[in-house]
Design a protein around this motif. Sequence first.
Motif, PDB file in Angstrom:
ATOM      1  N   SER A  88      11.766  -8.210  40.159  1.00  0.00           N
ATOM      2  CA  SER A  88      11.127  -9.076  41.147  1.00  0.00           C
ATOM      3  C   SER A  88      12.024 -10.230  41.584  1.00  0.00           C
ATOM      4  CB  SER A  88       9.816  -9.644  40.593  1.00  0.00           C
ATOM      5  OG  SER A  88      10.071 -10.478  39.467  1.00  0.00           O
ATOM      6  N   ALA A 120      14.157   1.073  35.879  1.00  0.00           N
ATOM      7  CA  ALA A 120      12.828   1.203  35.298  1.00  0.00           C
ATOM      8  C   ALA A 120      12.724   2.472  34.454  1.00  0.00           C
ATOM      9  CB  ALA A 120      11.773   1.223  36.411  1.00  0.00           C
ATOM     10  N   ARG A 150       8.979  -4.486  36.412  1.00  0.00           N
ATOM     11  CA  ARG A 150       9.739  -4.142  37.601  1.00  0.00           C
ATOM     12  C   ARG A 150      10.571  -5.337  38.055  1.00  0.00           C
ATOM     13  NH1 ARG A 150      10.281   1.027  39.230  1.00  0.00           N
ATOM     14  NH2 ARG A 150      10.270   0.398  41.414  1.00  0.00           N
ATOM     15  N   ILE A 183      16.796   0.140  41.354  1.00  0.00           N
ATOM     16  CA  ILE A 183      15.636  -0.442  40.675  1.00  0.00           C
ATOM     17  C   ILE A 183      14.829   0.656  39.984  1.00  0.00           C
ATOM     18  CG2 ILE A 183      13.425  -1.593  41.076  1.00  0.00           C
ATOM     19  CD1 ILE A 183      14.853  -3.241  43.271  1.00  0.00           C
ATOM     20  N   GLU A 184      14.670   1.786  40.642  1.00  0.00           N
ATOM     21  CA  GLU A 184      13.937   2.905  40.042  1.00  0.00           C
ATOM     22  C   GLU A 184      14.664   3.447  38.813  1.00  0.00           C
ATOM     23  OE1 GLU A 184      13.553   5.677  43.209  1.00  0.00           O
ATOM     24  OE2 GLU A 184      12.092   4.471  44.325  1.00  0.00           O
ATOM     25  N   GLU A 192      16.844  -0.014  46.179  1.00  0.00           N
ATOM     26  CA  GLU A 192      15.569   0.543  45.733  1.00  0.00           C
ATOM     27  C   GLU A 192      15.793   1.641  44.702  1.00  0.00           C
ATOM     28  OE1 GLU A 192      16.551   0.025  48.841  1.00  0.00           O
ATOM     29  OE2 GLU A 192      14.862  -0.241  50.228  1.00  0.00           O
ATOM     30  N   GLU A 217       4.725   0.068  29.804  1.00  0.00           N
ATOM     31  CA  GLU A 217       5.365   0.093  31.121  1.00  0.00           C
ATOM     32  C   GLU A 217       6.397  -1.026  31.213  1.00  0.00           C
ATOM     33  OE1 GLU A 217       4.206  -0.140  35.865  1.00  0.00           O
ATOM     34  OE2 GLU A 217       2.635  -0.021  34.335  1.00  0.00           O
ATOM     35  N   GLU A 250      13.295 -10.604  32.069  1.00  0.00           N
ATOM     36  CA  GLU A 250      12.931  -9.452  32.882  1.00  0.00           C
ATOM     37  C   GLU A 250      14.179  -8.938  33.617  1.00  0.00           C
ATOM     38  OE1 GLU A 250      11.124 -10.870  36.972  1.00  0.00           O
ATOM     39  OE2 GLU A 250      10.149 -11.980  35.348  1.00  0.00           O
TER      40      GLU A 250
END
Length: 300
Positions: free
Chosen positions: A8, A153, A6, A149-150, A146, A3, A127
């Motif tokens: 941060s 990932a 994310r 960010i998705e 948002e 994974e 990161e």
Amino acid sequence: MTERPRVSKAVIPAAGLGTRFLPATKAMPKEMLPVVDKPAIQYVVEEAVNAGINDMLMITGRNKRSLEDHFDRVPFIEQTLEAKGDLDKLAAVRGASELGDIHYLRQGDPKGLGHAVLRAKLHVGDEPFAVLLGDDLIDERDVLLETMIEVQAKTGGSVIALIEVDPAQISAYGCADISAIDGEDYVQVNKLVEKPPVDEAPSNLAVIGRYVLHPRIFDVLETTGPGRGGEIQLTDALQTLAAADGEGAGVYGVVFRGRRYDTGDKLSYLKAVVTLASEREDLGPDLREWLKGFTSTLDG
């Protein structure tokens, strides 16, 4: 499958001199110019917090102490408001100092956006992270960061925000050459061109001030020489990643069609203030009524 981490942390470059707003910015940072009743920089911080980011690093410069003061507690003002029973203003004042963990680092030499982002390397670590520029305010009712960010990932690369502009105005922006990706609502960025002549622009998709970057960008920036304007351009580093292979390679774009307020120049700033104020419940009705009467007196 491992994974991916994310996002941060966010980096907010705020070291610019604000020369387009002189003399107002002679003693006040451009980021502190009020947009209705909050400084522009607070909208940016709130956007990051709303996207789930509570660790922010501001890259500042000389004469920027008021940025730190704004997000700090001011006991005397709070006590005065509390004694007067002005709880709404008290909540607003306290809210600015409770938005998250905000750190500050000076850029030093003004070597461009790429250099400002590079200064964040030790804070960000290994990161992915967001970069938010203060000239673009995104309406809180719309989702952009948002989504970016998705996408980061999902792809493991870097993500930029794009908007469609009048082709005649593309020379004022960084411009993206893109390819659609079947079944996805984001695009592949093949090439980035900084402020191309209108007849050489690969599209009318302009880059705006939101990025979600893989930490590999730091290694690229460390070897990126001065570009347009003699500065280290983030666009040049992203172009390198767009053409690279391996971990952290690839650049993707999210085409934003929501409400964006440009505070980068005087006219756009004024439009942003009027637009946001006219949509407020407390100010909107009276302002809209006044605007109707005022505009009716104007010629043309």
